[in-house]
Design a protein around this motif. Structure first.
Motif, PDB file in Angstrom:
ATOM      1  N   ARG A 189       0.835  -1.200   0.000  1.00  0.00           N
ATOM      2  CA  ARG A 189       0.000   0.000   0.000  1.00  0.00           C
ATOM      3  C   ARG A 189       0.875   1.258   0.000  1.00  0.00           C
ATOM      4  N   ALA A 190       2.022   1.168   0.637  1.00  0.00           N
ATOM      5  CA  ALA A 190       2.954   2.299   0.619  1.00  0.00           C
ATOM      6  C   ALA A 190       3.395   2.595  -0.808  1.00  0.00           C
ATOM      7  N   ALA A 191       3.713   1.552  -1.562  1.00  0.00           N
ATOM      8  CA  ALA A 191       4.117   1.740  -2.952  1.00  0.00           C
ATOM      9  C   ALA A 191       2.958   2.294  -3.769  1.00  0.00           C
ATOM     10  N   ARG A 192       1.746   1.839  -3.470  1.00  0.00           N
ATOM     11  CA  ARG A 192       0.583   2.336  -4.197  1.00  0.00           C
ATOM     12  C   ARG A 192       0.351   3.827  -3.934  1.00  0.00           C
ATOM     13  N   PHE A 193       0.484   4.236  -2.669  1.00  0.00           N
ATOM     14  CA  PHE A 193       0.316   5.653  -2.354  1.00  0.00           C
ATOM     15  C   PHE A 193       1.429   6.500  -2.981  1.00  0.00           C
ATOM     16  N   ALA A 194       2.608   5.934  -3.073  1.00  0.00           N
ATOM     17  CA  ALA A 194       3.695   6.647  -3.753  1.00  0.00           C
ATOM     18  C   ALA A 194       3.320   6.903  -5.202  1.00  0.00           C
ATOM     19  N   ALA A 195       2.684   5.910  -5.834  1.00  0.00           N
ATOM     20  CA  ALA A 195       2.276   6.047  -7.230  1.00  0.00           C
ATOM     21  C   ALA A 195       1.073   6.967  -7.386  1.00  0.00           C
ATOM     22  N   PRO A 237       2.710   5.089 -12.076  1.00  0.00           N
ATOM     23  CA  PRO A 237       3.083   3.797 -11.475  1.00  0.00           C
ATOM     24  C   PRO A 237       4.576   3.609 -11.255  1.00  0.00           C
ATOM     25  N   ARG A 238       5.413   4.245 -12.086  1.00  0.00           N
ATOM     26  CA  ARG A 238       6.861   4.008 -11.998  1.00  0.00           C
ATOM     27  C   ARG A 238       7.371   4.205 -10.571  1.00  0.00           C
ATOM     28  N   ARG A 239       6.939   5.272  -9.913  1.00  0.00           N
ATOM     29  CA  ARG A 239       7.423   5.577  -8.573  1.00  0.00           C
ATOM     30  C   ARG A 239       7.143   4.414  -7.619  1.00  0.00           C
ATOM     31  N   GLY A 240       5.958   3.857  -7.691  1.00  0.00           N
ATOM     32  CA  GLY A 240       5.610   2.735  -6.828  1.00  0.00           C
ATOM     33  C   GLY A 240       6.337   1.457  -7.214  1.00  0.00           C
ATOM     34  N   LEU A 241       6.505   1.229  -8.511  1.00  0.00           N
ATOM     35  CA  LEU A 241       7.200   0.029  -8.970  1.00  0.00           C
ATOM     36  C   LEU A 241       8.656   0.031  -8.524  1.00  0.00           C
ATOM     37  N   VAL A 242       9.298   1.180  -8.625  1.00  0.00           N
ATOM     38  CA  VAL A 242      10.687   1.288  -8.157  1.00  0.00           C
ATOM     39  C   VAL A 242      10.765   0.981  -6.666  1.00  0.00           C
ATOM     40  N   MET A 243       9.786   1.445  -5.901  1.00  0.00           N
ATOM     41  CA  MET A 243       9.762   1.156  -4.471  1.00  0.00           C
ATOM     42  C   MET A 243       9.608  -0.346  -4.215  1.00  0.00           C
ATOM     43  N   LEU A 244       8.778  -1.000  -5.006  1.00  0.00           N
ATOM     44  CA  LEU A 244       8.601  -2.446  -4.856  1.00  0.00           C
ATOM     45  C   LEU A 244       9.900  -3.196  -5.144  1.00  0.00           C
ATOM     46  N   VAL A 245      10.618  -2.762  -6.165  1.00  0.00           N
ATOM     47  CA  VAL A 245      11.869  -3.434  -6.533  1.00  0.00           C
ATOM     48  C   VAL A 245      12.966  -3.124  -5.527  1.00  0.00           C
ATOM     49  N   HIS A 270      24.017  -3.660 -24.111  1.00  0.00           N
ATOM     50  CA  HIS A 270      22.637  -3.644 -24.587  1.00  0.00           C
ATOM     51  C   HIS A 270      21.845  -2.706 -23.693  1.00  0.00           C
ATOM     52  N   LYS A 271      20.674  -2.381 -24.120  1.00  0.00           N
ATOM     53  CA  LYS A 271      19.827  -1.441 -23.395  1.00  0.00           C
ATOM     54  C   LYS A 271      19.465  -1.998 -22.016  1.00  0.00           C
ATOM     55  N   ASP A 272      19.404  -1.120 -21.014  1.00  0.00           N
ATOM     56  CA  ASP A 272      18.970  -1.512 -19.672  1.00  0.00           C
ATOM     57  C   ASP A 272      17.505  -1.935 -19.758  1.00  0.00           C
ATOM     58  N   VAL A 273      17.260  -3.248 -19.653  1.00  0.00           N
ATOM     59  CA  VAL A 273      15.917  -3.775 -19.890  1.00  0.00           C
ATOM     60  C   VAL A 273      14.928  -3.308 -18.819  1.00  0.00           C
ATOM     61  N   TYR A 274      15.388  -3.193 -17.597  1.00  0.00           N
ATOM     62  CA  TYR A 274      14.517  -2.733 -16.508  1.00  0.00           C
ATOM     63  C   TYR A 274      14.069  -1.294 -16.735  1.00  0.00           C
ATOM     64  N   GLU A 275      15.007  -0.404 -16.972  1.00  0.00           N
ATOM     65  CA  GLU A 275      14.665   0.995 -17.224  1.00  0.00           C
ATOM     66  C   GLU A 275      13.844   1.129 -18.501  1.00  0.00           C
ATOM     67  N   HIS A 276      14.195   0.337 -19.509  1.00  0.00           N
ATOM     68  CA  HIS A 276      13.436   0.355 -20.760  1.00  0.00           C
ATOM     69  C   HIS A 276      11.975  -0.011 -20.512  1.00  0.00           C
ATOM     70  N   LEU A 281       6.279   1.598 -20.149  1.00  0.00           N
ATOM     71  CA  LEU A 281       5.047   1.781 -19.383  1.00  0.00           C
ATOM     72  C   LEU A 281       4.655   3.254 -19.339  1.00  0.00           C
ATOM     73  N   ASP A 282       5.616   4.120 -19.042  1.00  0.00           N
ATOM     74  CA  ASP A 282       5.336   5.562 -19.022  1.00  0.00           C
ATOM     75  C   ASP A 282       4.770   6.028 -20.359  1.00  0.00           C
ATOM     76  N   GLN A 283       5.394   5.571 -21.445  1.00  0.00           N
ATOM     77  CA  GLN A 283       4.981   6.027 -22.771  1.00  0.00           C
ATOM     78  C   GLN A 283       3.632   5.453 -23.170  1.00  0.00           C
ATOM     79  N   ALA A 284       3.354   4.224 -22.762  1.00  0.00           N
ATOM     80  CA  ALA A 284       2.045   3.628 -23.050  1.00  0.00           C
ATOM     81  C   ALA A 284       0.947   4.409 -22.343  1.00  0.00           C
ATOM     82  N   ILE A 285       1.214   4.799 -21.090  1.00  0.00           N
ATOM     83  CA  ILE A 285       0.243   5.598 -20.340  1.00  0.00           C
ATOM     84  C   ILE A 285      -0.001   6.925 -21.040  1.00  0.00           C
ATOM     85  N   GLY A 286       1.073   7.510 -21.575  1.00  0.00           N
ATOM     86  CA  GLY A 286       0.944   8.774 -22.276  1.00  0.00           C
ATOM     87  C   GLY A 286       0.130   8.675 -23.553  1.00  0.00           C
TER      88      GLY A 286
END
Length: 493
Positions: A189-195, A237-245, A270-276, A281-286
């Motif tokens: 829930r903490a991660a969710r509130f962060a998001a 969501p990114r903010r909460g996902l980073v907190m979860l990880v 190769h590209k950082d798959v996690y950051e990618h 996700l950010d771009q899909a939301i946009g």
């Protein structure tokens, strides 16, 4: 003793202006709040507005429901609500909660609580409390442990929730080890509130999350799924996902996400798959929203899950090639299998699992389009394979471009624009969205002289492939093609 404002707040309280604005934001609900408060007071009981509605009033947000806590027991709550509400229901009598509905407003009233947990199943052992302060202490975070006593609208904030709200900080009313130990889902829930709210986590709570991350495993998959879905549907969501990880929580319910943090060395880049994946996700939301027949209204859980999980097959398929290259052959196929297994483990419904899995499987298909050399047949198959997911596939494919090379990004975008134009043209000419063989099942059975069954299904699939490859050829030509195909089948010999 200090004087009080019209709302019952001390006049020397430094945040009195914030409180006035919060109560003003509750203005449309004030008659209802006052009425309910007076009814409970007349029956000899305390009543307070608590939790999200109070927090959101300070944030200028409107909560869809109103949550109350009271000294009354469930049967007493029900007796008070029945004459007031157009309908009441038992949300959880054993947990002290009765619901009511009136004038398009839903209320939930819960007896003061002092829960204890058995430490194994996470099921609360209900113990009704006898005062508001103890009830507020058992809540997840101090920003949710503020209350307005009714009917006089006295602000109650024993754990400095307003200060935490101003500082956008998530703190627990009790020590975080106790709070998270009572219910480990509070860590998610903490991660969710962060998001949702853009809040940071207090240092002691962050340390407790890391130390207690494994305890999330004793929470039911359904509760974890619901909290995770709420996080994904948040504005950021990114903010909460980073907190979860970073806290280690994701290791225990979504290990595929932290595994995307592949080690990169100086020889094999190769590209950082996690950051990618987070950027996709950010771009899909946009891209959600918009207008037109292909618009995907947001927030869309299927699209967001697919964007987050589209590359989870890469860790298992990474191969180091000569010259410093790295390959991930068939990671979309492996990823689809991993996504299906993980979403099933989280108890997502069948339709969501099917849709997300299919998008993961198809997310690379566009890259075979190359310079636009696909035949009409290939375009038809792209549309047919995507089916009702085509609009989401459009957005996922576009979001999957995270290159910093602006020339390459423009080229990919223009190429996909061209593909979408070809799809639109074929759809208009051939009604691709409803593509079917030019003979239906009854006609196929009549032409071949067979009964319904697996053989008829194969014949139908054959004619569908003809339709996709060649477009409309007419019923007579379709019957001729069907008979020619049938002549080569073992069943007709």
């Amino acid at each position: 003793m200090p004087g009080r404002t019209a709302y019952g707040f001390p006049v020397d309280f430094e945040n009195s202006e914030m409180l006035r604005r919060a109560v003003a934001h509750l203005g449309p609900s004030l008659p209802l709040l006052t009425d309910l408060g007076e009814r409970f007071a007349a029956a000899g009981h305390e009543l307070a507005l608590v939790g999200g509605p109070v927090r959101d009033a300070f944030l200028g947000r409107t909560s869809p429901d109103l949550d109350f806590t009271t000294s009354a027991r469930p049967e007493q709550i029900e007796a008070i609500l029945k004459p007031w509400a157009s309908t009441t229901w038992d949300i959880g009598r054993a947990f002290g909660t009765i619901g009511g509905y009136r004038d398009n407003v839903t209320v939930e009233v819960t007896t003061y609580r002092a829960d204890a947990y058995d430490g194994v199943t996470r099921k609360p052992v209900v113990a009704f409390g006898d005062n508001l302060h103890d009830d507020l202490r058992r809540r997840d975070f101090t920003v949710n442990a503020m209350a307005l006593r009714l009917p006089d609208l006295t602000f109650v904030d024993p754990y400095d929730g307003l200060d935490a709200l101003v500082k956008r900080r998530l703190r627990t009313p009790a020590p975080p080890e106790v709070s998270f130990g009572d219910d480990p889902l509070r860590m998610m829930r903490a991660a969710r509130f962060a998001a949702q709210l853009g809040f940071d986590l207090a240092a002691d709570a962050a340390e407790a999350m890391q130390a207690m991350a494994s305890s999330i495993e004793i929470v039911s998959a359904e509760r974890v799924r619901d909290e995770f879905s709420k996080l994904l549907l948040a504005p950021a969501p990114r903010r909460g996902l980073v907190m979860l990880v970073d806290s280690g929580l994701a290791d225990h319910f979504l290990p595929e996400l932290p595994r995307l943090q592949l080690e990169i060395d100086e020889h094999h880049r190769h590209k950082d798959v996690y950051e990618h994946s987070l950027t996709v996700l950010d771009q899909a939301i946009g891209l959600e929203g918009g207008s037109g027949p292909d618009a995907v209204p947001g927030p869309d859980l299927v699209l967001r899950l697919a964007a987050l999980l589209h590359d989870i097959g890469k860790p298992a398929t990474r191969r180091f090639e000569g010259g410093g290259g790295v390959s991930f052959h068939h990671h979309e196929v492996v990823g689809a299998k991993l996504a299906r297994a993980r979403l099933r483990a989280l108890r997502y419904d069948k339709e969501t699992v099917k849709a997300v899995t299919r998008l993961v499987e198809l997310h690379l298909r566009f890259h075979g389009y190359g310079d636009g050399a696909w035949t009409d047949s290939a375009v038809r198959r792209y549309v047919a394979d995507a089916g009702e997911l085509l609009s989401r596939l459009h957005l996922l494919t576009r979001a999957d471009c995270t290159t910093r090379n602006q020339r390459k990004a423009r080229r990919l975008s223009q190429t996909y624009d061209e593909l979408e134009r070809r799809i639109a043209a074929l759809q208009e000419a051939e009604e691709l969205a409803a593509v079917r063989p030019e003979l239906d099942g009854h006609q196929i059975a009549e032409v071949l002289g067979i009964r319904p069954g697996p053989v008829l299904g194969r014949a139908y699939a054959y004619l569908l492939s003809v339709r996709l490859d060649e477009g409309p050829i007419g019923p007579e030509a379709a019957a001729d093609r069907l008979l020619a195909w049938w002549a080569d089948q073992p069943e007709c010999r």
